[in-house]
Design an enzyme around this catalytic site. Structure first.
Site, PDB file in Angstrom:
ATOM      1  N   TYR A 137       0.820  -1.210   0.000  1.00 36.55           N
ATOM      2  CA  TYR A 137       0.000   0.000   0.000  1.00 36.55           C
ATOM      3  C   TYR A 137       0.855   1.261   0.000  1.00 36.55           C
ATOM      4  O   TYR A 137       0.414   2.318  -0.432  1.00 36.55           O
ATOM      5  CB  TYR A 137      -0.924   0.040   1.230  1.00 36.55           C
ATOM      6  CG  TYR A 137      -2.141  -0.842   1.103  1.00 36.55           C
ATOM      7  CD1 TYR A 137      -2.074  -2.052   0.435  1.00 36.55           C
ATOM      8  CD2 TYR A 137      -3.353  -0.466   1.661  1.00 36.55           C
ATOM      9  CE1 TYR A 137      -3.180  -2.856   0.328  1.00 36.55           C
ATOM     10  CE2 TYR A 137      -4.470  -1.277   1.555  1.00 36.55           C
ATOM     11  CZ  TYR A 137      -4.372  -2.469   0.886  1.00 36.55           C
ATOM     12  OH  TYR A 137      -5.483  -3.267   0.774  1.00 36.55           O
ATOM     13  N   LYS A 187       2.886 -15.505   2.224  1.00 38.33           N
ATOM     14  CA  LYS A 187       2.912 -16.213   0.938  1.00 38.33           C
ATOM     15  C   LYS A 187       4.375 -16.513   0.642  1.00 38.33           C
ATOM     16  O   LYS A 187       4.933 -16.064  -0.363  1.00 38.33           O
ATOM     17  CB  LYS A 187       2.255 -15.310  -0.132  1.00 38.33           C
ATOM     18  CG  LYS A 187       2.083 -15.955  -1.493  1.00 38.33           C
ATOM     19  CD  LYS A 187       1.021 -17.040  -1.531  1.00 38.33           C
ATOM     20  CE  LYS A 187       0.978 -17.686  -2.910  1.00 38.33           C
ATOM     21  NZ  LYS A 187       0.125 -18.908  -2.928  1.00 38.33           N
ATOM     22  N   ASP A 219      -3.505 -18.152   0.779  1.00 36.20           N
ATOM     23  CA  ASP A 219      -4.619 -18.789   0.054  1.00 36.20           C
ATOM     24  C   ASP A 219      -5.262 -19.878   0.921  1.00 36.20           C
ATOM     25  O   ASP A 219      -6.484 -19.998   1.003  1.00 36.20           O
ATOM     26  CB  ASP A 219      -4.167 -19.327  -1.316  1.00 36.20           C
ATOM     27  CG  ASP A 219      -2.841 -20.068  -1.282  1.00 36.20           C
ATOM     28  OD1 ASP A 219      -2.208 -20.131  -0.201  1.00 36.20           O
ATOM     29  OD2 ASP A 219      -2.435 -20.616  -2.330  1.00 36.20           O
ATOM     30  N   ASP A 243      -6.093  -6.773   4.833  1.00 43.95           N
ATOM     31  CA  ASP A 243      -7.268  -6.074   4.310  1.00 43.95           C
ATOM     32  C   ASP A 243      -8.288  -7.102   3.821  1.00 43.95           C
ATOM     33  O   ASP A 243      -9.476  -7.049   4.150  1.00 43.95           O
ATOM     34  CB  ASP A 243      -6.825  -5.154   3.164  1.00 43.95           C
ATOM     35  CG  ASP A 243      -7.952  -4.296   2.626  1.00 43.95           C
ATOM     36  OD1 ASP A 243      -8.936  -4.079   3.354  1.00 43.95           O
ATOM     37  OD2 ASP A 243      -7.848  -3.851   1.468  1.00 43.95           O
ATOM     38  N   ASP A 247     -11.922  -8.669   5.954  1.00 43.05           N
ATOM     39  CA  ASP A 247     -13.286  -8.610   5.423  1.00 43.05           C
ATOM     40  C   ASP A 247     -13.905 -10.007   5.405  1.00 43.05           C
ATOM     41  O   ASP A 247     -15.085 -10.181   5.733  1.00 43.05           O
ATOM     42  CB  ASP A 247     -13.304  -8.036   3.992  1.00 43.05           C
ATOM     43  CG  ASP A 247     -13.506  -6.534   3.967  1.00 43.05           C
ATOM     44  OD1 ASP A 247     -13.193  -5.880   4.983  1.00 43.05           O
ATOM     45  OD2 ASP A 247     -13.979  -6.009   2.940  1.00 43.05           O
TER      46      ASP A 247
HETATM   47  C1  IPM Z   1      -9.986  -0.977   5.228  1.00 44.58           C
HETATM   48  C2  IPM Z   1     -10.431  -0.334   3.946  1.00 44.58           C
HETATM   49  C3  IPM Z   1      -9.328   0.586   3.471  1.00 44.58           C
HETATM   50  C4  IPM Z   1      -8.119  -0.251   3.194  1.00 44.58           C
HETATM   51  C5  IPM Z   1      -9.691   1.448   2.262  1.00 44.58           C
HETATM   52  C6  IPM Z   1     -10.925   2.280   2.505  1.00 44.58           C
HETATM   53  C7  IPM Z   1      -8.527   2.316   1.841  1.00 44.58           C
HETATM   54  O1  IPM Z   1     -10.736  -1.303   3.011  1.00 44.58           O
HETATM   55  O2  IPM Z   1      -9.735  -0.250   6.202  1.00 44.58           O
HETATM   56  O3  IPM Z   1      -9.882  -2.197   5.270  1.00 44.58           O
HETATM   57  O4  IPM Z   1      -8.016  -0.866   2.122  1.00 44.58           O
HETATM   58  O5  IPM Z   1      -7.255  -0.336   4.048  1.00 44.58           O
HETATM   59 MG    MG Z   2     -10.682  -3.250   3.742  1.00 42.45          MG
END
Ligand code: IPM
Ligand code: MG
Length: 352
Positions: A137, A187, A219, A243, A247
Site C-alpha cells: 500500500y 505467501k 490462500d 485487508d 473482510d
Molecule cells: C480498510 C479499507 C481501506 C483499506 C480502504 C478504505 C482504503 O478497506 O480499512 O480495510 O483498504 O485499508
Molecule cells: Mg478493507
C-alpha cells in the site's frame, strides 16, 4: 486537563453511526471533549483536501480519533490523492498507526445470520492483526507509466525487519492475553517479503514460549477461515492480506456492521473505526447498524484512554441489547420488523 477526542464522521453511513457512537460515549464519559472534523468526500465537496490541515491540527491535539467511514462512488477512478480514502491513508501513514486490530465476534443469537452453518460460527471469537503502514500500500515506486510505448503500472511491496517485529509483538502480546494461539499468514512460497516476514516472526517466537505459533499461506488461510473459523485465535499478517482476510473474517458474523477496529501506534494514540466502510447504498436511510461504531468507541476508551471500566460497560450494553432481541434490518429476514439506527442506539443506551 480534560481529554480530547477528534470525531471524524466522513461519508456515507459514517455520520449516522458516528453520531450513535458519540451519544453512547458521551453518556458514559460526559467529561470528554469531543470535537467534530470534516474529512473524506465531505471535505472534498467543500473544495478542501480529503484531510484538511485544520483536521490534522484537531487530531494533533487529541488523545484519539473516532472515525466513521470514507469513500463515495462518484470518486471512483480518480487518483488516490483526489479520493475520500486518501484521508484514511494519510492518517495511518502520518500518525504511524501501524497496528490494525480487528476483533471478530459472533453475538449469541446471531449465528443464523452467518452465511456459514450456525455450528461453525457459534461462539466465534478471533482477532485479525493487520500491519497497516507498510507493504504494497505504501511502497515506492507506486505509479502508472508508459513502458516501451505500453500502458503499465507498478506497486512495490517492501517490508523492513523492524516493521515486522513490532507488529509481531503486538500480535504475540494479544495472543498471550487470550487463548495463546497465533497464526501468522504469508505467501512465503512466492514472495521475498513473506520469507522475511516468516523469518522475523520465528525469531521473536522464543520470547513467547506460552504462545503456540503456526504459519499459513494466505490462500490456505482464506480457505481455513470458512472451513474451521473456530480454530483461530489471533491472526497476524501484512497489510494487503490483512485487508482481504479481515473482510472475509468479518462477514462470518453475518454482518460487517457489528465489527469495530483499532489502528494504533506504540504510545497508545489511535484511530477507531467500524470495519464496514461507508456503505453509500444505505446512507441517509437511518437503517445502518451502529454496533461497529459503538464498539469502536469502547475500544477507544480501553486502548487510548486506558478506561477499561467504561469500555466494558459499553460492551455489556451492546451484548444485552442483542440478548433482548434488538436487530437492525440486515440481521432479520426480509419483511420482519427491525430497528432503525436510532432505535438500536436507544436500546444500547437503555442497557447501559
Ligand atoms: C480498510 C479499507 C481501506 C483499506 C480502504 C478504505 C482504503 O478497506 O480499512 O480495510 O483498504 O485499508
Ligand atoms: Mg478493507
Amino acid at each position: 486537563m480534560s481529554q480530547r477526542v477528534a470525531v471524524l464522521p466522513g461519508d456515507g453511513i459514517g455520520p449516522e453511526v458516528t453520531h450513535a457512537a458519540l451519544r453512547v460515549l458521551q453518556t458514559v464519559r460526559p467529561d470528554l471533549v469531543c470535537e467534530v472534523g470534516t474529512v473524506g468526500g465531505a471535505a472534498l465537496a467543500r473544495g478542501e483536501s480529503a484531510l484538511p490541515d485544520h483536521v490534522r491540527t484537531l487530531c494533533d491535539a487529541s488523545a484519539a480519533i473516532l472515525f466513521g467511514a470514507v469513500g463515495l462512488p462518484e470518486y471512483d477512478g480518480k487518483p488516490l490523492a483526489e479520493r475520500p480514502e486518501y484521508a484514511l491513508f494519510l492518517l495511518r501513514r502520518d500518525y504511524e498507526l501501524f497496528a490494525n486490530i480487528r476483533p471478530v465476534r459472533v453475538f449469541s443469537g446471531l449465528e443464523d445470520a452467518s452465511s456459514l452453518k450456525a455450528e461453525l460460527v457459534r461462539g466465534l471469537d478471533l482477532v485479525v492483526v493487520r500491519e497497516l503502514t507498510g507493504g504494497i500500500y505504501f511502497g515506492q515506486p507506486k505509479e502508472q507509466r508508459i513502458i516501451d510505448g505500453v500502458e503499465a503500472a507498478v506497486d512495490t511491496m517492501i517490508y523492513h525487519a523492524p516493521e515486522v517485529e513490532r507488529i509481531a509483538r503486538v500480535a504475540f502480546d494479544l495472543a498471550r492475553a487470550r487463548r495463546k494461539r497465533l497464526t501468522s499468514v504469508d505467501k512465503q512460497n512466492i514472495l521475498e517479503t513473506s520469507r522475511l516476514w516468516r523469518r522475523v516472526v520465528d525469531r521473536i517466537a522464543p520470547e513467547y514460549p506460552d504462545v503456540q505459533l503456526d504459519h499459513l499461506l494466505v490462500d490456505n488461510a482464506a480457505m481455513q477461515l470458512v472451513r474451521r473459523p473456530g480454530d483461530f485465535d489471533v491472526i497476524v499478517t501484512e497489510n494487503m492480506f490483512g485487508d482481504i482476510l479481515s473482510d472475509e473474517a468479518a462477514i462470518l458474523t453475518g454482518s460487517v456492521g457489528t465489527l469495530p477496529s483499532a489502528s494504533i501506534r506504540a504510545d497508545g494514540f489511535g484511530l477507531y473505526e467500524p470495519v464496514s466502510g461507508s456503505a453509500p447504498d444505505i446512507a441517509g436511510k437511518g437503517i445502518a447498524n451502529p454496533t461497529a461504531a459503538i464498539l469502536s468507541a469502547a475500544m477507544l476508551l480501553r486502548m487510548s484512554l486506558h478506561d477499561d471500566e467504561h469500555a466494558a460497560q459499553i460492551e455489556r450494553a451492546v451484548d444485552a441489547a442483542y440478548a433482548h432481541g434488538a436487530r437492525t434490518s440486515e440481521l432479520v429476514h426480509p419483511g420482519m420488523p427491525s430497528l432503525s439506527t436510532q432505535a438500536f442506539t436507544e436500546a444500547v443506551l437503555a442497557a447501559l
